[in-house]
Write a protein that holds these residues in place. Structure first.
Motif, PDB file in Angstrom:
ATOM      1  N   GLU B 178       0.848  -1.209   0.000  1.00  0.00           N
ATOM      2  CA  GLU B 178       0.000   0.000   0.000  1.00  0.00           C
ATOM      3  C   GLU B 178       0.878   1.252   0.000  1.00  0.00           C
ATOM      4  O   GLU B 178       0.603   2.229  -0.704  1.00  0.00           O
ATOM      5  CB  GLU B 178      -0.905   0.019   1.242  1.00  0.00           C
ATOM      6  N   ARG B 183      -1.872   3.670  -2.459  1.00  0.00           N
ATOM      7  CA  ARG B 183      -3.314   3.458  -2.440  1.00  0.00           C
ATOM      8  C   ARG B 183      -3.662   2.296  -1.524  1.00  0.00           C
ATOM      9  O   ARG B 183      -2.786   1.529  -1.132  1.00  0.00           O
ATOM     10  CB  ARG B 183      -3.862   3.192  -3.844  1.00  0.00           C
ATOM     11  N   ARG B 184      -4.944   2.197  -1.189  1.00  0.00           N
ATOM     12  CA  ARG B 184      -5.385   1.165  -0.265  1.00  0.00           C
ATOM     13  C   ARG B 184      -5.639  -0.150  -1.004  1.00  0.00           C
ATOM     14  O   ARG B 184      -5.987  -0.158  -2.176  1.00  0.00           O
ATOM     15  CB  ARG B 184      -6.698   1.594   0.430  1.00  0.00           C
TER      16      ARG B 184
END
Lengths: 254, 411
Positions: B178, B183-184
């Motif tokens: 991540e 980003r997740r």
């Protein structure tokens, strides 16, 4: 008279055998393969033919140079030809051991002459004819003296390396340690037998063939010392593959 | 020696296009930084990286390219001189050597100047420890993070505690990825990639299974080319689209009786790595000898039937821990036996790959055990996946010809 020929273009020597319809050898010849396989093969075959016409003779080629001979009607591997020639001599189930110039073969043959299995040595030349030549050159001993010398050895020297270069180094170490040349030469032949015995479990009867066995009969004697069973050596062990090729030539023609 | 004509597989043009797309995307990302790039071992956590938006570059695939272009031996000595032994994986030594020399087969194939720079390095030791050593070199050289899964090998069965441990290790990668991705992680995206990857596996397996037909429509040498998308694009729709095309063509070939090797009399199994630099020569040799190698362990290694989008981490752990190379000899022998019987094979060829002991199965007497059990002969071919110094073409041809003669005699 109908005749048939087999030619075995090996890594070191080219062998030709001419047979009649009863499978008798009526001519043979051997010489170094050199670099021009085609012309050497032609010359060896011509010599083996002893003046006979060679037009339309069924010829089978075998050995490393088998695919380079344009006058052969058929091509067979040296494994097939040695099995054929060896079985023809022994006429029973056997293990054939061929110690050649650059490779060793062990072929299992059943009692009808069929090959059950075969093994060839791995890439390294240790344990082959080339290995013996290399060591003889390193020790500056003519090849024809090796067999007699080895028989005079009082002790055995172990040469254990898989690698021809490493084996040479081992020998140099023995020379520095004052080991007699006879013992070293005996050690070289012992190591040839070691390399073969590492390939596969051997079971008698064993038929030995190839140039090494022909020129150095002590190799067969070492096998006999090491094993209790029957060790067979045909009269001309170096010609076994070429003889097998000639038998294939007759079989195909018939 | 006579050369055999054959009906080419038409999809070969498409597989080349898919592979080119893969490398062009990576090159663009390398130049424009529009996407993050993860390097990943071939049976590593690619699906996880894809789900997080990474483009994935497979360094073993680059190794195979170095082998198949016969350039590996230009580079192996450079890695040897840098302290990496000639006795270790020649994918590793040829790849590191090529990097040191600033060259890649991508230059000649696609005009791509250099391999794409990674943002993160990922591996799984399920195949071998070498992938870890290989990526450790790049981690030091390029100063990029390295994340891995350490999978136990030589297993008798896929034990639940092992699967749980591997699944936990995959999950542990998420925070690091991540951070690199910016980003997740999204479980639903991951499920989707796993589902796509699973479909790719099924399609590729179906393609391989068309070889059950007599005559077989495809050889092991064809498989080595057509498996490319299953290696580098699994988890992406493009791979599945490609395998639908290939499968349709293979089924058509089976229906029409189109043989991969016209008049083949012997059906054979290939165990072990390909000899990448000699694929063509070997393919022509077997065709000349009326023999078709139609099943292999290697090309079946990209079939991951356990993948399940309902349980993505654990099913991925199960799929990647139960691959052939990671199991013990009993398991492997059962696997090969099943293939030999189902595909009606006459003999087994074992490639003893000098620098790849993990993918060599002829060194612990398996050939003798299987030969006795199955009643078919075998031949061991001594060579290497990439290092052609370990391969004698003459000796191999003689051995193969003698093996086929023996099969002929026993018919």
């Amino acid at each position: 008279m109908t005749i048939y020929a087999g030619i075995d273009i090996g890594s070191c020597t080219t062998k030709a055998v001419v047979i009649d319809q009863e499978d008798n050898i009526i001519g043979s010849h051997v010489r170094r393969s050199g670099v021009d396989y085609q012309s050497v093969a032609r010359e060896v075959l011509e010599t083996a033919l002893e003046g006979r016409e060679w037009d339309n003779i069924p010829i089978v080629a075998t050995g490393y140079g088998r695919h380079t001979i344009d006058f052969a009607k058929e091509v067979k591997t040296e494994i097939a030809c040695h099995a054929k020639g060896g079985f023809h001599y022994a006429q029973r189930a056997l293990m054939l051991v061929d110690i050649g110039g650059q490779d060793n073969k062990v072929i299992k043959i059943d009692n009808s002459g069929h090959r059950l299995d075969f093994k060839m040595n791995r890439k390294c030349a240790a344990g082959t004819g080339t290995f013996i030549e290399e060591i003889a050159a390193r020790m500056a001993i003519p090849l024809e003296m090796l067999d007699d010398m080895a028989r005079k050895a009082e002790k055995r020297v172990k040469i254990g390396s898989y690698c021809t270069v490493f084996a040479s180094t081992e020998i140099l170490a023995h020379i520095r340690a004052g080991v007699a040349s006879e013992e070293l030469v005996r050690g070289v032949f012992e190591s040839v037998v070691d390399r073969v015995m590492e390939m596969i479990p051997l079971a008698d009867p064993i038929l030995l063939c190839g140039g090494v066995v022909q020129y150095f009969p002590i190799v067969a004697d070492i096998f006999r010392e090491r094993m209790s069973g029957e060790i067979i050596v045909p009269p001309l062990p170096q010609l076994t593959g070429a003889y097998g090729a000639a038998l294939f030539a007759r079989q195909s023609a018939d | 020696m006579e050369e055999r004509k054959r009906v080419e597989i038409k999809a070969t043009a498409q597989v080349r296009a898919v592979m080119e797309q893969h490398f062009r995307e990576l090159d663009e990302a390398d130049k424009t930084k529009n996407r993050k790039i993860a390097w990943c071992s071939s049976v590593g956590p690619a699906e996880l990286a894809i789900s997080m938006g990474f483009l994935v570059y497979f360094f073993e695939n680059h190794g195979a390219m170095l082998g198949s272009t016969r350039t590996a031996n230009d580079y192996i000595p450079l890695a040897n001189a840098a302290g990496y032994s000639p006795d270790i994986c020649s994918y590793l030594t040829s790849d590191i050597g090529a990097y040191l020399k600033g060259e890649t087969p991508l230059q000649r194939a696609y005009g791509i100047e250099h391999i794409p720079k990674p943002d993160v390095l990922l591996y799984n030791t399920n195949q071998c420890r070498e992938v870890y050593d290989w990526m450790s070199w790049y981690a030091r050289e390029l100063k990029v993070p390295l994340y891995g899964i350490n999978t136990p090998r030589t297993q008798r069965q896929s034990r639940e505690d092992v699967i749980n441990s591997v699944a936990a290790q995959i999950e542990e990668m998420v925070p690091g990825l991540e951070e690199v991705a910016g980003r997740r992680f999204d479980i639903d995206e991951f499920r989707e990639v796993i589902a796509t990857s699973r479909e790719c596996s099924q399609l590729w397996e179906e393609c391989l299974d068309t070889a059950e037909a007599q005559p077989s429509p495809m050889t092991f040498f064809d498989d080595c080319i057509h498996m490319g998308p299953a290696v580098v694009m699994r988890g992406r729709k493009e791979a599945n689209d490609y395998y639908k095309i290939l499968l349709a063509e293979l089924k058509e070939r089976v229906e029409q009786g189109v043989a991969a090797v016209e008049g083949a009399r012997h059906r054979l199994y290939w165990e072990g790595m390909p000899i990448w630099g000699k694929l063509r020569i070997m393919s022509e040799l077997f065709a000349r000898l009326n023999s078709c190698i139609l099943v292999s362990t290697y090309c079946n290694s990209w079939v991951f039937s356990d993948l399940d989008p309902k349980d993505p981490f654990k099913s991925m752990a199960r799929a990647y821990s139960s691959i052939f190379i990671g199991q013990d000899d009993n398991w492997k022998e059962d696997y090969i036996s099943e293939k030999v019987k189902r595909f009606n094979l006459d003999g087994i060829l074992y490639h003893d790959s000098k620098t790849c002991p993990n993918n060599t199965n002829s060194r612990y007497a398996m050939p003798d055990r299987l030969s006795e059990q199955l009643g078919i002969p075998y031949l061991i071919i001594y060579g290497d996946l990439n290092d052609l110094r370990c391969f004698s073409e003459e000796q191999t041809i003689t051995n193969v010809e003698a093996f086929i003669e023996q099969l002929e005699e026993s018919r």
